[in-house]
Scaffold this active site. Structure first.
Site, PDB file in Angstrom:
ATOM      1  N   GLY A  11      71.532  44.894  75.374  1.00  0.00           N
ATOM      2  CA  GLY A  11      70.710  44.999  74.173  1.00  0.00           C
ATOM      3  C   GLY A  11      70.092  46.377  74.032  1.00  0.00           C
ATOM      4  N   PHE A  55      71.061  53.195  64.466  1.00  0.00           N
ATOM      5  CA  PHE A  55      71.643  52.220  65.387  1.00  0.00           C
ATOM      6  C   PHE A  55      72.808  51.474  64.752  1.00  0.00           C
ATOM      7  CE2 PHE A  55      66.984  52.055  66.674  1.00  0.00           C
ATOM      8  CZ  PHE A  55      67.123  53.143  67.505  1.00  0.00           C
ATOM      9  N   TRP A 100      72.852  48.701  72.977  1.00  0.00           N
ATOM     10  CA  TRP A 100      73.202  48.458  71.570  1.00  0.00           C
ATOM     11  C   TRP A 100      72.395  49.362  70.651  1.00  0.00           C
ATOM     12  CZ3 TRP A 100      70.180  46.738  67.448  1.00  0.00           C
ATOM     13  CH2 TRP A 100      70.861  46.375  66.286  1.00  0.00           C
ATOM     14  N   HIS A 101      71.157  49.652  71.051  1.00  0.00           N
ATOM     15  CA  HIS A 101      70.298  50.496  70.212  1.00  0.00           C
ATOM     16  C   HIS A 101      70.712  51.965  70.247  1.00  0.00           C
ATOM     17  CE1 HIS A 101      67.591  46.985  70.337  1.00  0.00           C
ATOM     18  NE2 HIS A 101      67.084  47.473  69.236  1.00  0.00           N
ATOM     19  N   GLY A 102      71.320  52.399  71.325  1.00  0.00           N
ATOM     20  CA  GLY A 102      71.700  53.807  71.370  1.00  0.00           C
ATOM     21  C   GLY A 102      72.471  54.140  72.627  1.00  0.00           C
TER      22      GLY A 102
END
Length: 468
Positions: free
Chosen positions: A320, A468, A323-325
């Site tokens: 997770g 994102f 997933w943001h960066g």
């Protein structure tokens, strides 16, 4: 094309008017909404409309095959579809990150070999529409959808412009059934939609922009020039900035979709009043946290055994974070959240807050907020060394603060206090607003919109979650 701009206002007035003129022509309405969604996306880069089309058609095709298959063939097909989606995401978002990490690892092993980077442009919103695509094939596999969607419905689901570039993540089983029948004009909660849009505009144009310009950007750009008090103020400022910025986008998206006749799920529920990190993730970016739970954590094994649960929590939160960066600071952000979730599950149990005394709940909320703010440093910093340098700056204790103006302190205090307003506050506002005649509602909404743009700064920065 940004929501709080004149260009989007003109765009939406046209879309709104045409969509309702086509309300009795259901198929043509869906064709129209799909077309304008691609136009909306083309404002960033028209070339990536082909990527959007590819994702839609490929996953629609796999959905057809999964629906018609049985046994192992179904599992293999859904695995193939998810792998294709993740490979596309990994290429655009993580190729250079993995390459850089590999080059560093080879150098430490004494086998230096600089593998060349590629000049890859990150398609805006790719993480969001990839998760939508995965949701579709998995929901077909799990039979949460009665049948595969028609191609037109799939094209609109993946590309629908309100949520396309920054969410909320709307599951296929939630959205696609809404496309099966014409929308009912009598079922539109227009007043609530106006309130969501106005609130979102205020949070983005006024609050988020002010916090970014006056506190967050100067300090995070050069943390070495500020003392501990200003660093702490910037951390609190960023916690509120990202909440106002992201919840503003999703509020506007939910409101815009509602005016067109479609329902999106809630994405925020006063997250800074959370008691513990489980509670925080039930309140923060709800569409993502529930997606990770249902499409990653549970397939990994979920709560089957304590140590397996802890492993699954860590994997879920690490992924997770990434997933943001594509950076190690995002992995650390996710890892800290995962570690704290493991601690809660191991030592506090599932329902410790239900029997806790009031002072324990107050203390738990305070500690949770401080720890969340600490992790935001890794999320906001440009890289890991920058984050560690920022944290090291807390040792520079100074007697004065150059940024703690009375207005800034009052604003931050009010924003934090707003996290503890009644949970039915929107329903209360809606009951009062709905008593006004429609013309009066429109006049008040227009006046408030003008006031918001008058107060806000010139020029609107992109929403934080666009990256994102």
């Amino acid at each position: 094309m940004l929501f709080p701009t004149v260009s989007f206002g003109i765009f939406f007035i046209f879309v709104f008017s045409a969509a309702w003129l086509l309300v009795r022509h259901h198929t043509w309405r869906l064709i129209f909404l799909t077309s304008v969604s691609y136009v909306f996306y083309a404002f960033w880069d028209w070339r990536f409309c082909f990527l959007l089309l590819f994702s839609s058609v490929v996953n629609w095709w796999f959905g057809e095959l999964i629906y018609k298959s049985q046994g192992d063939a179904r599992r293999n097909l859904v695995a193939a579809a998810v792998i294709i989606d993740l490979v596309v995401l990994a290429f655009f978002k993580y190729y250079n990150f993995f390459l850089g990490s590999l080059n560093v690892a080879l150098e430490h092993l004494g086998a230096r070999h600089d593998i060349p980077y590629l000049d890859i442009v990150l398609p805006v919103g790719i993480s969001f529409f990839t998760f939508h695509a995965i949701s579709y094939v998995v929901d077909i596999y799990r039979k949460k959808l009665a049948r595969p969607a028609p191609l037109l419905h799939m094209l609109l689901y993946i590309s629908f412009f309100p949520q396309l570039v920054a969410g909320p993540i709307v599951r296929a089983s939630h959205f696609l059934p809404q496309l099966e029948h014409p929308v009912d004009p009598d079922d539109i909660r227009a007043t609530r939609a106006y309130l969501l849009i106005l609130g979102g505009m205020f949070k983005k144009v006024v609050v988020s922009s002010f916090l970014a310009a006056s506190v967050v950007e100067p300090v995070f750009f050069d943390p070495g020039s500020y003392g501990a008090r200003d660093l702490l103020l910037a951390v609190y400022g960023y916690a509120l900035q990202i909440y106002c910025d992201f919840s503003a986008y999703t509020d506007i998206a939910i409101g815009v979709a509602a005016l067109l006749g479609y329902r999106f799920p809630e994405n925020f529920d006063q997250p800074y009043r959370a008691i513990g990190f489980r509670d925080f993730w039930r309140r923060w970016h709800i569409s993502l946290s529930s997606w990770l739970r249902d499409y990653l954590y549970i397939p990994l094994g979920g709560n089957t055994g304590d140590w397996r649960r802890y492993k699954n929590l860590m994997i879920t939160m690490l992924l997770g974070g990434l997933w943001h960066g594509a950076a190690w600071n995002f992995a650390i952000w996710g890892g800290i959240h995962g570690g704290l979730l493991v601690v809660e599950h191991r030592f506090l149990g599932e329902r410790w807050t239900e029997s806790a005394r009031s002072w324990v709940k107050v203390l738990g909320t305070f500690i949770t907020f401080q720890l969340v703010c600490l992790t935001w440093i890794f999320f906001r910093a440009v890289d890991l060394p920058h984050a560690l340098s920022f944290i090291g700056g807390f040792s520079r204790v100074s007697a004065t603060s150059t940024l703690a103006t009375p207005f800034t302190l009052i604003l931050i205090s009010l924003l934090l206090a707003a996290q503890f307003l009644p949970t039915d506050r929107m329903a209360i506002l809606e009951r009062y607003a709905i008593r006004m005649p429609p013309i009066a509602q429109g006049a008040v909404a227009g006046a408030l919109m003008i006031a918001i743009f008058s107060i806000g700064p010139t020029g609107i920065a992109p929403f934080i979650y666009f990256q994102f």
